[in-house]
Motif scaffolding. Structure first.
Motif, PDB file in Angstrom:
ATOM      1  N   ALA A  43     -49.120  52.075  -5.087  1.00  0.00           N
ATOM      2  CA  ALA A  43     -50.018  53.081  -5.657  1.00  0.00           C
ATOM      3  C   ALA A  43     -50.618  52.630  -6.980  1.00  0.00           C
ATOM      4  O   ALA A  43     -51.706  53.074  -7.352  1.00  0.00           O
ATOM      5  CB  ALA A  43     -49.270  54.402  -5.843  1.00  0.00           C
ATOM      6  N   PHE A  44     -49.915  51.742  -7.706  1.00  0.00           N
ATOM      7  CA  PHE A  44     -50.393  51.260  -9.002  1.00  0.00           C
ATOM      8  C   PHE A  44     -50.328  49.733  -9.010  1.00  0.00           C
ATOM      9  O   PHE A  44     -49.423  49.145  -9.609  1.00  0.00           O
ATOM     10  CB  PHE A  44     -49.562  51.851 -10.140  1.00  0.00           C
ATOM     11  CG  PHE A  44     -49.530  53.354 -10.155  1.00  0.00           C
ATOM     12  CD1 PHE A  44     -50.596  54.088 -10.638  1.00  0.00           C
ATOM     13  CD2 PHE A  44     -48.423  54.038  -9.662  1.00  0.00           C
ATOM     14  CE1 PHE A  44     -50.570  55.472 -10.641  1.00  0.00           C
ATOM     15  CE2 PHE A  44     -48.387  55.420  -9.660  1.00  0.00           C
ATOM     16  CZ  PHE A  44     -49.468  56.140 -10.153  1.00  0.00           C
ATOM     17  N   PRO A  45     -51.250  49.071  -8.315  1.00  0.00           N
ATOM     18  CA  PRO A  45     -51.206  47.604  -8.233  1.00  0.00           C
ATOM     19  C   PRO A  45     -51.394  46.967  -9.603  1.00  0.00           C
ATOM     20  O   PRO A  45     -52.201  47.410 -10.416  1.00  0.00           O
ATOM     21  CB  PRO A  45     -52.381  47.279  -7.294  1.00  0.00           C
ATOM     22  CG  PRO A  45     -53.278  48.463  -7.371  1.00  0.00           C
ATOM     23  CD  PRO A  45     -52.389  49.644  -7.611  1.00  0.00           C
ATOM     24  N   GLY A  46     -50.616  45.916  -9.843  1.00  0.00           N
ATOM     25  CA  GLY A  46     -50.712  45.193 -11.099  1.00  0.00           C
ATOM     26  C   GLY A  46     -49.921  45.809 -12.229  1.00  0.00           C
ATOM     27  O   GLY A  46     -49.810  45.204 -13.300  1.00  0.00           O
ATOM     28  N   GLU A  47     -49.366  46.998 -12.040  1.00  0.00           N
ATOM     29  CA  GLU A  47     -48.583  47.655 -13.092  1.00  0.00           C
ATOM     30  C   GLU A  47     -47.096  47.484 -12.795  1.00  0.00           C
ATOM     31  O   GLU A  47     -46.657  47.629 -11.657  1.00  0.00           O
ATOM     32  CB  GLU A  47     -48.950  49.133 -13.176  1.00  0.00           C
ATOM     33  CG  GLU A  47     -48.345  49.838 -14.370  1.00  0.00           C
ATOM     34  CD  GLU A  47     -48.912  51.230 -14.569  1.00  0.00           C
ATOM     35  OE1 GLU A  47     -48.410  51.963 -15.445  1.00  0.00           O
ATOM     36  OE2 GLU A  47     -49.861  51.593 -13.833  1.00  0.00           O
ATOM     37  N   PRO A  69     -42.292  58.515 -16.927  1.00  0.00           N
ATOM     38  CA  PRO A  69     -43.185  59.261 -17.813  1.00  0.00           C
ATOM     39  C   PRO A  69     -44.470  59.638 -17.102  1.00  0.00           C
ATOM     40  O   PRO A  69     -45.086  58.833 -16.415  1.00  0.00           O
ATOM     41  CB  PRO A  69     -43.449  58.266 -18.959  1.00  0.00           C
ATOM     42  CG  PRO A  69     -43.167  56.922 -18.376  1.00  0.00           C
ATOM     43  CD  PRO A  69     -42.091  57.127 -17.361  1.00  0.00           C
ATOM     44  N   GLY A  70     -44.863  60.870 -17.288  1.00  0.00           N
ATOM     45  CA  GLY A  70     -46.054  61.353 -16.599  1.00  0.00           C
ATOM     46  C   GLY A  70     -45.814  61.702 -15.148  1.00  0.00           C
ATOM     47  O   GLY A  70     -46.737  62.202 -14.486  1.00  0.00           O
ATOM     48  N   GLU A  71     -44.617  61.433 -14.668  1.00  0.00           N
ATOM     49  CA  GLU A  71     -44.235  61.746 -13.286  1.00  0.00           C
ATOM     50  C   GLU A  71     -45.261  61.204 -12.286  1.00  0.00           C
ATOM     51  O   GLU A  71     -45.650  61.864 -11.319  1.00  0.00           O
ATOM     52  CB  GLU A  71     -44.048  63.257 -13.105  1.00  0.00           C
ATOM     53  CG  GLU A  71     -42.933  63.820 -13.979  1.00  0.00           C
ATOM     54  CD  GLU A  71     -42.671  65.291 -13.733  1.00  0.00           C
ATOM     55  OE1 GLU A  71     -43.460  65.913 -12.997  1.00  0.00           O
ATOM     56  OE2 GLU A  71     -41.675  65.815 -14.286  1.00  0.00           O
ATOM     57  N   ARG A  72     -45.687  59.954 -12.530  1.00  0.00           N
ATOM     58  CA  ARG A  72     -46.657  59.328 -11.620  1.00  0.00           C
ATOM     59  C   ARG A  72     -45.987  58.816 -10.357  1.00  0.00           C
ATOM     60  O   ARG A  72     -46.581  58.817  -9.288  1.00  0.00           O
ATOM     61  CB  ARG A  72     -47.380  58.202 -12.338  1.00  0.00           C
ATOM     62  CG  ARG A  72     -48.220  58.672 -13.535  1.00  0.00           C
ATOM     63  CD  ARG A  72     -49.078  57.545 -14.056  1.00  0.00           C
ATOM     64  NE  ARG A  72     -48.259  56.431 -14.523  1.00  0.00           N
ATOM     65  CZ  ARG A  72     -48.710  55.203 -14.691  1.00  0.00           C
ATOM     66  NH1 ARG A  72     -49.972  54.913 -14.402  1.00  0.00           N
ATOM     67  NH2 ARG A  72     -47.921  54.245 -15.127  1.00  0.00           N
ATOM     68  N   LEU A  73     -44.762  58.340 -10.490  1.00  0.00           N
ATOM     69  CA  LEU A  73     -44.043  57.840  -9.328  1.00  0.00           C
ATOM     70  C   LEU A  73     -43.432  59.001  -8.562  1.00  0.00           C
ATOM     71  O   LEU A  73     -42.940  59.965  -9.161  1.00  0.00           O
ATOM     72  CB  LEU A  73     -42.960  56.859  -9.767  1.00  0.00           C
ATOM     73  CG  LEU A  73     -43.433  55.611 -10.531  1.00  0.00           C
ATOM     74  CD1 LEU A  73     -42.250  54.763 -10.936  1.00  0.00           C
ATOM     75  CD2 LEU A  73     -44.408  54.811  -9.691  1.00  0.00           C
ATOM     76  N   LEU A  74     -43.426  58.888  -7.249  1.00  0.00           N
ATOM     77  CA  LEU A  74     -42.919  59.971  -6.408  1.00  0.00           C
ATOM     78  C   LEU A  74     -41.808  59.456  -5.500  1.00  0.00           C
ATOM     79  O   LEU A  74     -41.824  58.285  -5.093  1.00  0.00           O
ATOM     80  CB  LEU A  74     -44.049  60.545  -5.543  1.00  0.00           C
ATOM     81  CG  LEU A  74     -45.236  61.158  -6.296  1.00  0.00           C
ATOM     82  CD1 LEU A  74     -46.285  61.644  -5.297  1.00  0.00           C
ATOM     83  CD2 LEU A  74     -44.787  62.294  -7.192  1.00  0.00           C
ATOM     84  N   PRO A  75     -40.831  60.304  -5.207  1.00  0.00           N
ATOM     85  CA  PRO A  75     -39.773  59.905  -4.265  1.00  0.00           C
ATOM     86  C   PRO A  75     -40.357  59.524  -2.919  1.00  0.00           C
ATOM     87  O   PRO A  75     -41.319  60.133  -2.440  1.00  0.00           O
ATOM     88  CB  PRO A  75     -38.897  61.156  -4.174  1.00  0.00           C
ATOM     89  CG  PRO A  75     -39.172  61.915  -5.428  1.00  0.00           C
ATOM     90  CD  PRO A  75     -40.608  61.643  -5.772  1.00  0.00           C
ATOM     91  N   GLY A  76     -39.765  58.497  -2.306  1.00  0.00           N
ATOM     92  CA  GLY A  76     -40.226  58.025  -1.015  1.00  0.00           C
ATOM     93  C   GLY A  76     -41.158  56.837  -1.095  1.00  0.00           C
ATOM     94  O   GLY A  76     -41.456  56.225  -0.059  1.00  0.00           O
ATOM     95  N   MET A  77     -41.641  56.504  -2.305  1.00  0.00           N
ATOM     96  CA  MET A  77     -42.539  55.357  -2.434  1.00  0.00           C
ATOM     97  C   MET A  77     -41.799  54.055  -2.155  1.00  0.00           C
ATOM     98  O   MET A  77     -40.609  53.914  -2.467  1.00  0.00           O
ATOM     99  CB  MET A  77     -43.144  55.303  -3.838  1.00  0.00           C
ATOM    100  CG  MET A  77     -44.279  56.266  -4.073  1.00  0.00           C
ATOM    101  SD  MET A  77     -45.032  56.020  -5.706  1.00  0.00           S
ATOM    102  CE  MET A  77     -46.433  57.125  -5.596  1.00  0.00           C
TER     103      MET A  77
END
Length: 388
Positions: free
Chosen positions: A225-229, A258-266
């Motif tokens: 979801a966040f390539p390169g990060e 932080p920011g809750e950008r990552l989600l369970p299941g990723m």
């Protein structure tokens, strides 16, 4: 007549000689072209360097919430109120769903009345038994009736509490699966509740790598979801047993969100950083040719320029060369880890040697080459820190 025939024969002979001369000249020119030295082949090169290289263990894992459940009802009933909005933040103890509880409320009222009567009769019996106005058995029966009535009230209160679904912890609630008026059976899901402030990533490593793992070891991971990060975490738990079927051990790492950008299941592509960091010889990954016979590189080095042959009719002095005569040498190497467009060379190559990074397909061992301007993308200046 004879003279005319001789003239015609002479003319034919002259024409044949002229054609033969032209053909001989053409063949001679082609031979000279084959004898002439071939022009050099333009290639791109890079110099092998020694960089600090931190070993890593690659793995793939799945993100999970530090606390995450699917809320459901424990007893059957009709939904009387939905007290949340899909996707909102909820706090611990906040009401989520209420079930219709009119029957339970009425039953509780009746049970409380029975309890009150049982307590009054028990207190009256307590004063009478002291004066021996009633038997001891009658007193014990009234005592048991009072305790039974109290237990019935407690049971109804517990059943009534199950009609009110509360959030067991603070987090983000998902999309509602029920509506007001729905009759739901026990176990019917209501919505998912996830605490996204901290996430876990579960992954597996081979049993041979268990001695390299320790609690608190840093972990770097990336998600699609966040390539390169890059996100950072640390190992918090090692499963105390190895899976029998795969011979892998489960590892869990923890990371802030932080920011809750990552989600369970990723899906997570991660690397465990090992404490050892040693300088290694590295080259761009495009320099390696992978074959079934082994991995190899083409090393650019100075060679001996070919000299003109002595049997040529025209001998011309070879022009002086301002640049060295470069050739390539195929060298088999032993490769190690690959990362960020670089590969470690364990054996077969020294620091400072130039290797071909583009144009290998048109080269063979000993081919004459010339270094061309680089057109391939180079690694960014901070790639040295990435290698670490």
């Amino acid at each position: 007549m004879l003279r005319r025939m001789l003239l015609m024969l002479g003319a034919v002979i002259v024409v044949v000689l002229i054609l033969a001369a032209f053909k001989f000249n053409s063949i001679y020119s082609q031979i000279q072209q084959f004898k002439a030295p071939k022009p050099p082949i333009n290639v791109e090169v890079a110099e092998s360097s020694r960089l600090p290289w931190q070993s890593r263990l690659p793995a793939i894992g799945t993100l999970t919430a530090s606390q995450g459940i699917d809320l459901s009802v424990e007893i059957a009933g009709t939904i009387s109120a939905v007290q949340f909005r899909s996707g909102e933040k909820v706090s611990k103890g906040q009401p989520i769903v209420l079930l219709d509880s009119e029957i339970e409320q009425a039953s509780l009222t009746a049970a409380q009345a029975d309890l009150h009567l049982a307590k009054v009769e028990f207190e009256r019996a307590r004063s009478l038994v002291d004066r021996q106005a009633i038997s001891r058995s009658e007193f014990d029966r009234l005592n048991a009736e009072s305790q039974k009535a109290a237990a019935t009230v407690a049971q109804l209160k517990a059943s009534l509490a199950k009609k009110r679904i509360l959030a067991p912890f603070s987090g983000t609630i998902g999309i509602s699966q029920v509506d007001v008026g729905d009759f739901v059976a026990a176990g019917t899901p209501i919505a998912t509740l996830q605490d996204l402030s901290t996430l876990f990533v579960d992954f597996y490593l081979a049993e041979q790598q268990v001695p390299l793992l320790a609690i608190g070891q840093p972990v770097h991971l990336q998600v699609a979801a966040f390539p390169g990060e890059q996100f950072e975490g640390k190992i918090v738990a090692l499963n105390p047993k190895v899976e029998i079927t795969t011979r892998n051990v489960q590892v869990r790492a923890e990371l802030a969100n932080p920011g809750e950008r990552l989600l369970p299941g990723m899906f997570a592509d991660l690397q465990v950083l090992l404490p050892s960091e040693e300088p290694q010889v590295v080259v761009p990954e495009t320099a390696i040719t992978y074959t079934l016979y082994g991995n190899s590189v083409l090393v650019v080095k100075e060679g001996q320029a070919p000299t003109p042959e002595d049997d040529t009719e025209e001998v011309t002095e070879a022009p002086e060369r301002s640049e060295p005569y470069l050739v390539v040498e195929r060298r088999f190497v032993k490769t190690g880890e690959r990362r960020d467009g670089r590969v470690v060379i364990l054996e077969g190559l020294d620091v400072g040697e130039q290797v071909v990074i583009a144009g290998q397909l048109k080269l063979d061992n000993g081919a004459h080459v010339a270094i061309a301007e680089k057109r391939t993308l180079e690694l960014e200046p901070n790639s040295e820190s990435n290698a670490r």
